[in-house]
Design a protein around this motif. Structure first.
Motif, mmCIF file in Angstrom:
data_model
loop_
_atom_site.group_PDB
_atom_site.id
_atom_site.type_symbol
_atom_site.label_atom_id
_atom_site.label_comp_id
_atom_site.label_asym_id
_atom_site.label_seq_id
_atom_site.Cartn_x
_atom_site.Cartn_y
_atom_site.Cartn_z
ATOM 1 N N ARG A 51 0.840 -1.164 0.008
ATOM 2 C CA ARG A 51 -0.107 0.144 -0.039
ATOM 3 C C ARG A 51 0.865 1.120 0.051
ATOM 4 N N CYS A 52 0.307 2.203 -0.605
ATOM 5 C CA CYS A 52 0.872 3.619 -0.658
ATOM 6 C C CYS A 52 0.052 4.577 -0.356
ATOM 7 N N ARG A 53 0.077 5.432 0.822
ATOM 8 C CA ARG A 53 -0.627 6.130 1.101
ATOM 9 C C ARG A 53 -0.048 7.766 0.858
ATOM 10 N N ILE A 54 -0.983 8.633 0.455
ATOM 11 C CA ILE A 54 -0.579 9.825 0.242
ATOM 12 C C ILE A 54 -1.165 10.768 1.163
ATOM 13 N N HIS A 55 -0.109 11.705 1.714
ATOM 14 C CA HIS A 55 -1.102 12.579 2.687
ATOM 15 C C HIS A 55 -0.749 14.125 2.338
ATOM 16 N N ASP A 72 -0.879 17.950 4.062
ATOM 17 C CA ASP A 72 -0.808 18.664 5.087
ATOM 18 C C ASP A 72 -1.216 17.837 6.438
ATOM 19 N N GLY A 73 -0.690 16.394 6.347
ATOM 20 C CA GLY A 73 -1.026 15.640 7.440
ATOM 21 C C GLY A 73 -2.247 14.775 7.231
ATOM 22 N N ASP A 74 -3.121 15.233 6.174
ATOM 23 C CA ASP A 74 -4.459 14.242 6.116
ATOM 24 C C ASP A 74 -4.270 13.148 5.032
ATOM 25 N N SER A 75 -4.490 11.935 5.548
ATOM 26 C CA SER A 75 -4.732 10.892 4.300
ATOM 27 C C SER A 75 -5.625 11.200 3.314
ATOM 28 N N VAL A 76 -4.998 11.256 1.964
ATOM 29 C CA VAL A 76 -5.973 11.765 0.797
ATOM 30 C C VAL A 76 -6.235 10.698 -0.226
ATOM 31 N N LEU A 77 -5.125 9.971 -0.284
ATOM 32 C CA LEU A 77 -5.180 8.722 -1.400
ATOM 33 C C LEU A 77 -4.466 7.704 -0.693
ATOM 34 N N SER A 78 -5.139 6.474 -1.480
ATOM 35 C CA SER A 78 -4.365 5.226 -1.084
ATOM 36 C C SER A 78 -4.180 4.436 -2.418
ATOM 37 N N ALA A 79 -3.277 3.618 -2.511
ATOM 38 C CA ALA A 79 -3.098 2.885 -3.607
ATOM 39 C C ALA A 79 -2.719 1.537 -3.102
ATOM 40 N N SER A 80 -3.162 0.491 -3.650
ATOM 41 C CA SER A 80 -2.693 -0.849 -3.330
ATOM 42 C C SER A 80 -2.586 -1.863 -4.265
ATOM 43 N N THR A 81 -1.782 -2.852 -4.092
ATOM 44 C CA THR A 81 -1.703 -4.057 -4.756
ATOM 45 C C THR A 81 -1.931 -5.276 -3.961
ATOM 46 N N GLU A 82 -2.666 -6.251 -4.471
ATOM 47 C CA GLU A 82 -2.884 -7.460 -3.721
ATOM 48 C C GLU A 82 -3.218 -8.420 -4.684
ATOM 49 N N ARG A 83 -2.490 -9.653 -3.886
ATOM 50 C CA ARG A 83 -2.636 -11.160 -4.888
ATOM 51 C C ARG A 83 -4.299 -11.723 -4.134
ATOM 52 N N TRP A 84 -5.084 -12.194 -5.196
ATOM 53 C CA TRP A 84 -6.129 -12.776 -4.988
ATOM 54 C C TRP A 84 -6.039 -14.300 -5.656
#
Length: 182
Positions: A76-80, A82-94
Motif C-alpha cells: 500500500r502507498c498512502r499519500i498525505h 498537510d498531514g491528512d490521508s487523501v489517497l491510498s493505492a494498493s496491490t494485492e494477490r487474489w
C-alpha cells in the motif's frame, strides 16, 4: 440663482471607493483560493504514473508526503496532504477466479455495483477504483494481482478515478511488483 451640480464629479467620488472595495475583496479571494502548493509526484511510492492523472485527484494544500506499507501480499502507498490521508493505492494477490466485483466488495470507496470498464476489468466510482493488473507471471502462479485506489476527500470525478486505476495497473504490470511473490 440656481446651483449647478456636477453629476460626473459626484459619480466619480462614489465609484472610486466602490472600485477600491471590489479590488480589495478580489485580492483577498485570490490569496485564499485553494491550490496545490506542493509538487505533484510522478509516482505512487515508486510506481510511475503520469503527474496529470494524480493532479486530477489530489486536493489543494501545502505539503505532500507519502508512506509505503506492506502486509503479506498487500502493498500500500498512502499519500498525505498537510498531514491528512487523501489517497491510498494498493496491490494485492487474489485467487485465480477472482473478479473485479469480488475485489470491489472488500475495497473501500468502491462497490461491486459501481461503473465498469474494459469488459469488467475495472470497477470504479468517484471515490475509488479497482483493476486487474496484466501480470503474466502472477497469472501462471494462479495468484492474479489486483490494484485499488481510493481517495478520502471530495472533488474527484469517476472518470478521473478510472484514469488513475488504469495508469496504476499498467505501471504495476511493468514493475518488479509483478514478479514478487510472498
Amino acid at each position: 440663482m440656481k446651483k449647478i451640480h456636477n453629476v460626473a464629479q459626484s459619480r466619480e467620488h462614489g465609484i472610486l471607493p466602490l472600485v477600491a472595495a471590489i479590488t480589495t475583496l478580489l485580492s483577498i479571494a485570490a490569496c485564499s483560493s485553494p491550490e496545490k502548493q506542493y509538487t505533484v509526484p510522478d509516482s505512487l511510492c515508486g510506481i510511475k504514473v503520469p503527474q496529470k492523472v494524480l493532479e486530477e485527484v489530489l486536493p489543494s494544500g501545502e505539503e505532500l508526503t507519502e508512506r509505503q506499507e506492506s502486509s503479506g501480499s498487500t502493498k500500500r502507498c498512502r499519500i498525505h496532504v498537510d498531514g491528512d490521508s487523501v489517497l491510498s493505492a494498493s496491490t494485492e494477490r487474489w485467487e485465480g477466479d477472482t473478479t473485479a466485483s469480488d475485489v470491489a466488495q472488500s475495497a473501500l470507496g468502491v462497490d461491486p455495483q459501481d461503473q465498469r470498464s474494459d469488459e469488467g476489468r475495472y470497477v470504479y466510482s468517484s471515490t475509488g477504483a479497482v483493476g486487474k493488473v496484466d501480470c503474466a507471471q502472477a497469472e501462471e502462479a494462479h495468484e492474479p494481482l489486483w490494484a485499488s485506489v481510493r481517495i478520502t476527500h471530495d472533488g474527484a470525478k469517476s472518470a478521473d478515478m478510472l484514469a488513475l486505476v488504469k495508469a496504476y495497473t499498467e505501471a504495476v504490470g511493468s514493475s518488479p511488483t509483478c514478479t514478487e511473490f510472498q
